[in-house]
Scaffold this motif. Sequence first.
Motif, PDB file in Angstrom:
ATOM      1  N   ALA A 178     -63.046  92.543 -11.780  1.00 16.17           N
ATOM      2  CA  ALA A 178     -62.838  93.361 -10.573  1.00 16.17           C
ATOM      3  C   ALA A 178     -62.167  94.672 -10.980  1.00 16.17           C
ATOM      4  CB  ALA A 178     -61.973  92.621  -9.551  1.00 16.17           C
ATOM      5  N   ARG A 179     -62.173  95.610 -10.047  1.00 13.93           N
ATOM      6  CA  ARG A 179     -61.444  96.863 -10.235  1.00 13.93           C
ATOM      7  C   ARG A 179     -60.409  96.988  -9.129  1.00 13.93           C
ATOM      8  NH1 ARG A 179     -63.395  99.873 -14.251  1.00 13.93           N
ATOM      9  NH2 ARG A 179     -62.036 101.599 -13.699  1.00 13.93           N
ATOM     10  N   ASP A 180     -59.345  97.655  -9.432  1.00  9.60           N
ATOM     11  CA  ASP A 180     -58.238  97.816  -8.490  1.00  9.60           C
ATOM     12  C   ASP A 180     -57.639  99.191  -8.708  1.00  9.60           C
ATOM     13  OD1 ASP A 180     -56.279  97.153  -6.584  1.00  9.60           O
ATOM     14  OD2 ASP A 180     -54.955  96.261  -8.093  1.00  9.60           O
ATOM     15  N   GLU A 181     -56.802  99.603  -7.804  1.00  9.91           N
ATOM     16  CA  GLU A 181     -56.057 100.846  -8.003  1.00  9.91           C
ATOM     17  C   GLU A 181     -54.633 100.655  -7.516  1.00  9.91           C
ATOM     18  OE1 GLU A 181     -57.137 104.197  -5.673  1.00  9.91           O
ATOM     19  OE2 GLU A 181     -57.491 103.051  -3.850  1.00  9.91           O
ATOM     20  N   LEU A 182     -53.741 101.406  -8.115  1.00  9.14           N
ATOM     21  CA  LEU A 182     -52.355 101.390  -7.680  1.00  9.14           C
ATOM     22  C   LEU A 182     -52.131 102.507  -6.676  1.00  9.14           C
ATOM     23  CD1 LEU A 182     -50.517 100.814 -11.087  1.00  9.14           C
ATOM     24  CD2 LEU A 182     -51.481  99.143  -9.499  1.00  9.14           C
ATOM     25  N   VAL A 183     -51.205 102.261  -5.759  1.00 10.31           N
ATOM     26  CA  VAL A 183     -50.912 103.236  -4.726  1.00 10.31           C
ATOM     27  C   VAL A 183     -49.402 103.353  -4.567  1.00 10.31           C
ATOM     28  CG1 VAL A 183     -51.115 101.457  -2.934  1.00 10.31           C
ATOM     29  CG2 VAL A 183     -51.348 103.863  -2.307  1.00 10.31           C
ATOM     30  N   VAL A 184     -48.928 104.571  -4.367  1.00 13.04           N
ATOM     31  CA  VAL A 184     -47.507 104.805  -4.109  1.00 13.04           C
ATOM     32  C   VAL A 184     -47.234 104.487  -2.641  1.00 13.04           C
ATOM     33  CG1 VAL A 184     -45.633 106.495  -4.091  1.00 13.04           C
ATOM     34  CG2 VAL A 184     -47.402 106.588  -5.884  1.00 13.04           C
ATOM     35  N   VAL A 185     -46.276 103.607  -2.393  1.00 14.09           N
ATOM     36  CA  VAL A 185     -45.969 103.205  -1.020  1.00 14.09           C
ATOM     37  C   VAL A 185     -44.500 103.468  -0.706  1.00 14.09           C
ATOM     38  CG1 VAL A 185     -47.796 101.471  -0.900  1.00 14.09           C
ATOM     39  CG2 VAL A 185     -45.529 100.808  -1.714  1.00 14.09           C
ATOM     40  N   ALA A 218     -36.159 102.191  -2.224  1.00 13.10           N
ATOM     41  CA  ALA A 218     -36.873 103.277  -2.886  1.00 13.10           C
ATOM     42  C   ALA A 218     -38.389 103.076  -2.782  1.00 13.10           C
ATOM     43  CB  ALA A 218     -36.439 103.340  -4.352  1.00 13.10           C
ATOM     44  N   PRO A 219     -39.174 104.119  -3.098  1.00 17.72           N
ATOM     45  CA  PRO A 219     -40.634 103.973  -3.147  1.00 17.72           C
ATOM     46  C   PRO A 219     -41.042 102.972  -4.225  1.00 17.72           C
ATOM     47  CG  PRO A 219     -40.001 106.283  -3.101  1.00 17.72           C
ATOM     48  CD  PRO A 219     -38.755 105.505  -3.350  1.00 17.72           C
ATOM     49  N   ALA A 220     -42.305 102.580  -4.196  1.00 15.80           N
ATOM     50  CA  ALA A 220     -42.837 101.660  -5.202  1.00 15.80           C
ATOM     51  C   ALA A 220     -44.279 102.020  -5.488  1.00 15.80           C
ATOM     52  CB  ALA A 220     -42.736 100.213  -4.721  1.00 15.80           C
ATOM     53  N   VAL A 221     -44.782 101.510  -6.593  1.00 12.02           N
ATOM     54  CA  VAL A 221     -46.196 101.616  -6.918  1.00 12.02           C
ATOM     55  C   VAL A 221     -46.743 100.190  -6.957  1.00 12.02           C
ATOM     56  CG1 VAL A 221     -47.889 102.322  -8.629  1.00 12.02           C
ATOM     57  CG2 VAL A 221     -45.876 103.749  -8.206  1.00 12.02           C
ATOM     58  N   LEU A 222     -47.716  99.933  -6.089  1.00 13.41           N
ATOM     59  CA  LEU A 222     -48.259  98.589  -5.925  1.00 13.41           C
ATOM     60  C   LEU A 222     -49.778  98.596  -6.022  1.00 13.41           C
ATOM     61  CD1 LEU A 222     -46.240  97.099  -2.922  1.00 13.41           C
ATOM     62  CD2 LEU A 222     -46.270  96.221  -5.252  1.00 13.41           C
ATOM     63  N   SER A 223     -50.333  97.433  -6.314  1.00 13.04           N
ATOM     64  CA  SER A 223     -51.773  97.265  -6.186  1.00 13.04           C
ATOM     65  C   SER A 223     -52.180  97.485  -4.736  1.00 13.04           C
ATOM     66  CB  SER A 223     -52.165  95.853  -6.614  1.00 13.04           C
ATOM     67  OG  SER A 223     -53.439  95.512  -6.122  1.00 13.04           O
ATOM     68  N   ARG A 224     -53.313  98.152  -4.535  1.00  7.94           N
ATOM     69  CA  ARG A 224     -53.813  98.302  -3.162  1.00  7.94           C
ATOM     70  C   ARG A 224     -54.108  96.939  -2.544  1.00  7.94           C
ATOM     71  NH1 ARG A 224     -55.253 102.341   0.059  1.00  7.94           N
ATOM     72  NH2 ARG A 224     -55.042 103.908  -1.591  1.00  7.94           N
ATOM     73  N   LEU A 225     -54.530  95.990  -3.375  1.00 10.29           N
ATOM     74  CA  LEU A 225     -54.760  94.636  -2.881  1.00 10.29           C
ATOM     75  C   LEU A 225     -53.492  94.055  -2.267  1.00 10.29           C
ATOM     76  CD1 LEU A 225     -56.824  93.187  -5.870  1.00 10.29           C
ATOM     77  CD2 LEU A 225     -57.682  93.599  -3.556  1.00 10.29           C
ATOM     78  N   ALA A 226     -52.351  94.313  -2.910  1.00  9.70           N
ATOM     79  CA  ALA A 226     -51.087  93.765  -2.431  1.00  9.70           C
ATOM     80  C   ALA A 226     -50.539  94.513  -1.234  1.00  9.70           C
ATOM     81  CB  ALA A 226     -50.058  93.785  -3.560  1.00  9.70           C
ATOM     82  N   ALA A 227     -50.906  95.777  -1.102  1.00  7.77           N
ATOM     83  CA  ALA A 227     -50.312  96.613  -0.059  1.00  7.77           C
ATOM     84  C   ALA A 227     -51.182  96.789   1.169  1.00  7.77           C
ATOM     85  CB  ALA A 227     -49.983  97.994  -0.649  1.00  7.77           C
ATOM     86  N   GLU A 228     -52.482  96.452   1.084  1.00  5.08           N
ATOM     87  CA  GLU A 228     -53.398  96.852   2.149  1.00  5.08           C
ATOM     88  C   GLU A 228     -53.047  96.267   3.514  1.00  5.08           C
ATOM     89  OE1 GLU A 228     -57.329  95.821   1.003  1.00  5.08           O
ATOM     90  OE2 GLU A 228     -56.910  93.677   0.756  1.00  5.08           O
ATOM     91  N   GLY A 229     -52.517  95.043   3.549  1.00  6.14           N
ATOM     92  CA  GLY A 229     -52.147  94.466   4.843  1.00  6.14           C
ATOM     93  C   GLY A 229     -51.047  95.258   5.518  1.00  6.14           C
TER      94      GLY A 229
END
Length: 314
Positions: free
Chosen positions: A180-187, A257-268
């Motif tokens: 699979a492919r994933d991306e990280l996102v700043v949240v 503080a902010p974080a960088v997470l997998s979009r899979l983990a953050a999308e909900g």
Amino acid sequence: MGGYRGGVPLSPHLPELSALELLVDTARTGSIGAAARIHGISQQAASARLRGVEALVGAPLLLRSPRGSRLTESGTVLVEWAARLIDVAAEVDQGIATLRADRSERLRVAASMTVAEHLLPRWLITVRARQQTAGRSPTAVTLTATNSDRVAEAVRSGEADLGFVEGPTVPAGLRAQDVARDELVVVVAPSHPWTRRRAPLTAQELAATALVAREEGSGTRRVLEEALAAKGLRLTVPAVELTTSTGVREAVRAGSAPAVLSRLAAEGDLGAGRLAAVPVADLDLSRRLRAVWAGSSTPPAGAARDLLAVARSC
């Protein structure tokens, strides 16, 4: 029938196990034809195979007559030896069958936290459904959820049959396939000042920010650090380190503080407005999710290969 005993090669005069079984059955039935029927071959083929055994041994083993076949003295001795060898081979054969059955009936999986939390449950449900449709007993799966470094260690040591990791490179000493492919996102929390920015965050700003971060050894942390390193930047010391994506999400939602997470983990949380995504300029935060295993280039047979096929197709 070649091989080794104590590091010494076996003699080329040792017949194949199947030929010895044919000889033993000939002695037991008193007939080459009867032994041939047991082995599902013609009498002519059986006779030729037995003559081949005699040629290897260098002595006549059977006295043939229209009324049947009986053993010579040499044949009697060889059948005694061969019967013991066949008994041991049968035990080994049964042991191999047990190992294969055990491998097909259970599967030990180690997976990175992102994969374990957000992808594996759906994959395992699909594998179980396919097995039931095919009339097979469902595989018992044990799962270890940990960071990518520990996943690789578990697979290398034999504690796991199959692993799933994140990160830019294949772990040393393991085989791999992308699944699979994933991306990280700043949240950030919705009230964070970054949500009111008009311009994307720069890589320099992100590197200089003390983040809520995953621990050393996690695939998420490594992808972020290597993306920044490609820009000549180094991540500053985190504000806090946590061992799960859930813990990171909860800390950010609480106003940390902010974080960088997998979009899979953050999308909900992103979809529900509990977190906000902050774009970053000129920073590649995409990544591959990989299955890893030890040994040959072919994935392990049985349930491991079933799971890998599902992971690649979902």
